[in-house]
Design an enzyme around this catalytic site. Structure first.
Site, PDB file in Angstrom:
ATOM      1  N   GLU A 187       0.813  -1.224   0.000  1.00 39.20           N
ATOM      2  CA  GLU A 187       0.000   0.000   0.000  1.00 39.20           C
ATOM      3  C   GLU A 187       0.848   1.278   0.000  1.00 39.20           C
ATOM      4  OE1 GLU A 187      -3.684   2.201   2.379  1.00 39.20           O
ATOM      5  OE2 GLU A 187      -2.540   0.672   3.443  1.00 39.20           O
TER       6      GLU A 187
ATOM      7  N   LYS B 154      -2.787  -1.913  -2.834  1.00 38.08           N
ATOM      8  CA  LYS B 154      -3.811  -1.025  -2.294  1.00 38.08           C
ATOM      9  C   LYS B 154      -3.378   0.395  -2.609  1.00 38.08           C
ATOM     10  CE  LYS B 154      -6.533   0.212   1.777  1.00 38.08           C
ATOM     11  NZ  LYS B 154      -7.162  -0.240   3.025  1.00 38.08           N
TER      12      LYS B 154
END
Length: 298
Positions: A179, A216
């Site tokens: 992420e 993400k």
């Protein structure tokens, strides 16, 4: 990988739905509780605070609205993994009772801003944590860093750090969610995303054939900008964070990105309060979940 892992991998790759991020922790816990209507004068130490957080998360997870028809996975933080719901470890409850895939947040927060980015702080005891996650039947992990400006060196460092630790996580039999969030308020967000995509593609290209990751990312400024990442053979799924957008705005932007699914936290719990009756709580959560689901299946 056992049968359960294969089943979960298939579900994560091809299932319809989104990931519920239930992993605010540390510094953001009082804020999450406050939004839920539990103020700081209602607990006197961390243990009490985490117990209240666990009650809130248990209420969400046990709600009939929290249904695998809409939700593929849920991200927990360590304290939630180490607690139980109805006598079962949270991750086992999620999978066995709800058929929802459990993930664990593993980072220890962000380092100070340098080169326009915030790398992850060193993750001390990561190996032990990953071993415990495997024991607790966790499927994958999540770790976050932040890009604040379009600085090529900073973004390269962020992506390199994410992939380096991601490979360590994969070697334990877990699927890492990588992420590198781009700050939605960044004045050069679009430029940052161009550099970010290129760096991610470089790192994906260097992976051994069998390595799988998830990504993400912030919802991109240019719709469908991440479609090449979504179709990359190393990538199980690309999920999006809400990043400070209101739920309505996040859903609207997400629905313009085909194949990108939600992994919202604050936008998921928006409107839920401790004082609501179960009927109102469940009705509110159901509406929320349906909206995020519809934006995710475009």
């Amino acid at each position: 990988m056992g049968n359960r892992n294969t089943e979960q991998l298939n579900l994560m790759q091809f299932g319809k739905g989104f990931i519920a991020a239930l992993d605010q922790s540390g510094g953001s816990t009082p804020k999450a509780l406050s939004q839920y209507g539990v103020e700081e004068n209602q607990y006197s130490n961390d243990e009490e605070m985490y117990t209240l957080v666990h009650e809130m998360r248990t209420r969400i997870i046990k709600s009939p609205a929290f249904d695998s028809q809409y939700i593929l996975g849920a991200i927990l933080f360590e304290n939630t993994m180490d607690r139980k719901i109805d006598g079962q470890w949270t991750a086992d409850y999620l999978w066995e009772k709800k058929h929802i895939i459990p993930f664990l947040k593993v980072d220890k927060g962000l380092a100070d801003l340098a080169n326009g980015v915030q790398l992850m702080k060193p993750i001390s005891g990561l190996n032990e944590l990953l071993d415990r996650a495997v024991d607790r039947n966790i499927f994958g992990t999540k770790m976050r860093s932040v890009v604040k400006e379009a600085n090529p060196k900073g973004i390269r460092d962020v992506v390199a750090q994410q992939f380096e630790i991601g490979k360590q996580i994969f070697s334990k039999g877990l699927i890492p969610i990588i992420e590198p969030e781009v700050d939605i308020y960044s004045p050069d967000k679009e430029k940052s995303e161009e550099i970010l995509k290129e760096e991610i593609q470089k790192q994906l290209h260097l992976l051994d054939k069998e390595v799988k990751v998830m990504l993400k990312l912030s919802i991109p400024t240019v719709s469908d900008f991440y479609k090449d990442l979504i179709s990359d053979p190393h990538v199980v799924r690309v999920v999006a964070l809400s990043g400070g957008y209101s739920r309505e705005e996040a859903n609207q932007k997400l629905s313009q990105n085909h194949g990108l699914i939600a992994s919202f936290s604050r936008a998921l719990s928006e409107g839920l309060t401790a004082g609501q009756s179960d009927e109102d709580f469940n009705a509110e959560l159901k509406e929320t979940i349906k909206g995020i689901y519809l934006a995710s299946i475009t």
